[in-house]
Scaffold this active site. Structure first.
Site, PDB file in Angstrom:
ATOM      1  N   HIS A 132     -48.187  42.110 -23.954  1.00  0.00           N
ATOM      2  CA  HIS A 132     -47.746  41.978 -25.274  1.00  0.00           C
ATOM      3  C   HIS A 132     -46.148  42.340 -25.648  1.00  0.00           C
ATOM      4  CE1 HIS A 132     -47.694  44.667 -29.792  1.00  0.00           C
ATOM      5  NE2 HIS A 132     -48.878  45.040 -28.975  1.00  0.00           N
ATOM      6  N   ALA A 133     -45.639  41.803 -26.419  1.00  0.00           N
ATOM      7  CA  ALA A 133     -44.339  41.618 -26.921  1.00  0.00           C
ATOM      8  C   ALA A 133     -43.609  43.003 -27.543  1.00  0.00           C
ATOM      9  CB  ALA A 133     -43.798  39.760 -27.481  1.00  0.00           C
ATOM     10  N   ASP A 134     -44.487  43.617 -27.796  1.00  0.00           N
ATOM     11  CA  ASP A 134     -44.023  44.305 -28.967  1.00  0.00           C
ATOM     12  C   ASP A 134     -44.586  45.579 -28.990  1.00  0.00           C
ATOM     13  OD1 ASP A 134     -42.145  45.224 -31.380  1.00  0.00           O
ATOM     14  OD2 ASP A 134     -43.689  44.652 -32.548  1.00  0.00           O
ATOM     15  N   LEU A 135     -43.920  46.335 -27.575  1.00  0.00           N
ATOM     16  CA  LEU A 135     -45.458  47.659 -26.722  1.00  0.00           C
ATOM     17  C   LEU A 135     -43.849  48.714 -26.555  1.00  0.00           C
ATOM     18  CD1 LEU A 135     -47.707  47.828 -25.883  1.00  0.00           C
ATOM     19  CD2 LEU A 135     -46.897  47.491 -23.813  1.00  0.00           C
ATOM     20  N   ASN A 189     -46.504  51.317 -31.757  1.00  0.00           N
ATOM     21  CA  ASN A 189     -47.519  50.219 -32.015  1.00  0.00           C
ATOM     22  C   ASN A 189     -48.569  50.616 -30.705  1.00  0.00           C
ATOM     23  OD1 ASN A 189     -47.390  48.645 -33.819  1.00  0.00           O
ATOM     24  ND2 ASN A 189     -45.954  47.051 -32.448  1.00  0.00           N
TER      25      ASN A 189
END
Length: 219
Positions: A114-117, A121
């Site tokens: 998950h690149a927007d952790l 979020n």
């Protein structure tokens, strides 16, 4: 922008500017496709199906412009203390430790990150028992074996406070860095050493448990 990046690559190939621009463009394009985000959610749900306290929204309907997913209960971790009062030590420890577990599973087992952790979020749901919900899966990163090994080496270097090893692992993230001139490599390594010297020693000791976990999983 693409043409400019290619021109810079001719002069300084180790900067990998064309690769950076291409990756940025692909990331933006993927975020505009909600059916792609739905596919990411399905994959994450499959990867974590055995985890009772970690979940993701389930896509119910998706096109490239519309995404309908399940409603997820929880309190936004980013504003947990501000809106819901002081966070207990137990809850804080759970969020940190479980977040670490999730990150390492994505890194070591799934090779799908998950690149927007970030806390904005993450939802914390304590209605029945502790549960973490990860949302907004529009950005993901798929790792190959080389990138995974570099990540593991970087974590180990951080735990050991080994600046040269950390610098070497960061350079391994792309084969193009092999073209860096010796002067650029030396400057990069020197910057990494300076960064480690400015880092409190206690942080290195606190990384021991994380490094041990990585070592066990990497065997």
């Amino acid at each position: 922008m693409v043409g400019l990046a290619r021109g810079v690559d001719v002069v300084a190939p180790w900067l990998r500017l064309s690769e950076t621009v291409a990756q940025f463009s692909a990331t933006l394009a993927a975020q505009t496709r909600l059916d792609v985000e739905a596919a990411h959610l399905r994959r994450f749900n499959a990867n974590f199906r055995g985890w009772r306290d970690v979940s993701f929204p389930v896509p119910l309907f998706a096109t490239d412009e519309v995404l309908v997913e399940t409603f997820e209960h929880g309190k936004l971790v980013a504003s947990l203390a501000e809106k819901h009062g002081p966070v207990s030590r137990r809850v804080g420890a759970y969020l940190v430790n479980r977040g670490e577990d999730v990150y390492l599973k994505m890194l070591l087992d799934d090779k799908l990150m998950h690149a927007d952790l970030h806390p904005g979020n993450l939802l914390y749901d304590d209605r029945h028992s502790d549960n973490v919900v990860l949302v907004d899966a529009g950005m993901v990163a798929r790792l190959d074996e080389r990138e995974t090994e570099a990540f593991i080496g970087l974590v180990e270097a951080l735990g050991a406070a080994d600046a040269p090893a950390a610098a070497r692992c960061v350079r391994l993230f792309s084969p193009a860095n092999a073209a860096m001139p010796p002067a650029a490599v030396a400057a990069f390594d020197a910057d990494m050493v300076a960064l480690f010297r400015a880092r409190p020693r206690r942080e290195s000791r606190d990384s021991g448990a994380l490094v041990a976990f990585v070592d066990r999983r990497a065997v």
